[in-house]
Design a protein around this motif. Sequence first.
Motif, PDB file in Angstrom:
ATOM      1  N   ALA A  74       1.306   0.462  -0.276  1.00 15.53           N
ATOM      2  CA  ALA A  74       1.890  -0.852  -0.559  1.00 15.53           C
ATOM      3  C   ALA A  74       0.811  -1.855  -0.961  1.00 15.53           C
ATOM      4  N   GLY A  75      -0.375  -1.736  -0.328  1.00 16.80           N
ATOM      5  CA  GLY A  75      -1.477  -2.633  -0.654  1.00 16.80           C
ATOM      6  C   GLY A  75      -1.965  -2.443  -2.081  1.00 16.80           C
ATOM      7  N   TRP A  76      -2.092  -1.174  -2.488  1.00 11.94           N
ATOM      8  CA  TRP A  76      -2.526  -0.877  -3.861  1.00 11.94           C
ATOM      9  C   TRP A  76      -1.473  -1.314  -4.875  1.00 11.94           C
ATOM     10  N   ILE A  77      -0.206  -1.136  -4.520  1.00 18.58           N
ATOM     11  CA  ILE A  77       0.875  -1.600  -5.393  1.00 18.58           C
ATOM     12  C   ILE A  77       0.785  -3.119  -5.565  1.00 18.58           C
ATOM     13  N   GLY A  78       0.483  -3.806  -4.457  1.00 24.64           N
ATOM     14  CA  GLY A  78       0.321  -5.258  -4.514  1.00 24.64           C
ATOM     15  C   GLY A  78      -0.812  -5.666  -5.431  1.00 24.64           C
ATOM     16  N   LEU A  79      -1.920  -4.914  -5.405  1.00 27.55           N
ATOM     17  CA  LEU A  79      -3.068  -5.214  -6.270  1.00 27.55           C
ATOM     18  C   LEU A  79      -2.710  -5.023  -7.743  1.00 27.55           C
ATOM     19  N   ALA A  84      -1.540  -7.338 -13.031  1.00 31.18           N
ATOM     20  CA  ALA A  84      -0.651  -7.364 -14.198  1.00 31.18           C
ATOM     21  C   ALA A  84      -0.038  -8.744 -14.391  1.00 31.18           C
ATOM     22  N   VAL A  85       0.374  -9.371 -13.291  1.00 30.60           N
ATOM     23  CA  VAL A  85       1.002 -10.695 -13.369  1.00 30.60           C
ATOM     24  C   VAL A  85       0.000 -11.744 -13.849  1.00 30.60           C
ATOM     25  N   VAL A  86      -1.240 -11.662 -13.375  1.00 35.09           N
ATOM     26  CA  VAL A  86      -2.278 -12.615 -13.811  1.00 35.09           C
ATOM     27  C   VAL A  86      -2.461 -12.535 -15.325  1.00 35.09           C
ATOM     28  N   LEU A  87      -2.617 -11.328 -15.857  1.00 37.38           N
ATOM     29  CA  LEU A  87      -2.820 -11.161 -17.299  1.00 37.38           C
ATOM     30  C   LEU A  87      -1.569 -11.576 -18.077  1.00 37.38           C
TER      31      LEU A  87
END
Length: 269
Positions: A74-79, A84-87
């Motif tokens: 879940a942590g890696w999914i969050g990263l 992706a959202v930032v870009l």
Amino acid sequence: MKNSTNLPQNISNTLFSKLFTSIKKLPYAVGQAFSFKRNVSEIKTLRKTTKVIMLIMLIATFATFILGHDFSFAGWIGLVTSTAVVLNLILVDQGRLTNYSWGALGCAVWLIIALNNRLIGDIASQTFYLVMQFVGISVWNNKIEQQTDKQELVSRSFSWLEGLFWLVVTITIYLIVLFFSKQLNGTQVYLDATLLPLGIVGMVLMTYGYRSQWVAWIALDGINVVIWFNQLQISSPASTSMFILQIIMLINAMYGAYLWFFGQKEAKK
């Protein structure tokens, strides 16, 4: 009288023709949005201020992930979601078509997180966003091709009457989502139910290049900060990364609003 009689048919034929043309061009538009070469080019040609903000946002994203010590799935999914959202957000700020490639990735992984947290409104929102990425690709590609400037989508404005219409739409959808969220025993239903209506309005306005989209995004991001702060208190999956991401998104929405209201030329209606 003959022209008047055929008017509905003419309008129908025109709309069908536009829809057919958009569908026909969709594979090309998707190819442009997901093109590695175009992605690199559009990031390289961002304004210096935008690049600085992007760098700060990415550093904050990775720092939060490392300091949070959440190296679970879940942590890696969050990263991945946060990156992706930032870009996606940075490219939206400057009206770049490739924002949709990152938006599609961000929506897909965000949907997984929302499912894990049982956020009914967020699940509905991300499903809607994912579909709208491809609608946006088609519309933005067509509009950019019609502009003199082929690099950046030019913003538009609407009337107060149109604004009132979208306000009514937002409230109506909110009441519907709130009802179903209660029936499905969702989490933080009163706040969570705002996400879908604000997201729908924001995405539709964004798709057609209206700068007032940022009013919806700022409201949505502010509410998301509160929602994920509450989730952070109960240590829900990927809550640390998502909370920081909401703060980043809120700051970016303010920057995006500045660019679309004051830093771009307005399209002629």
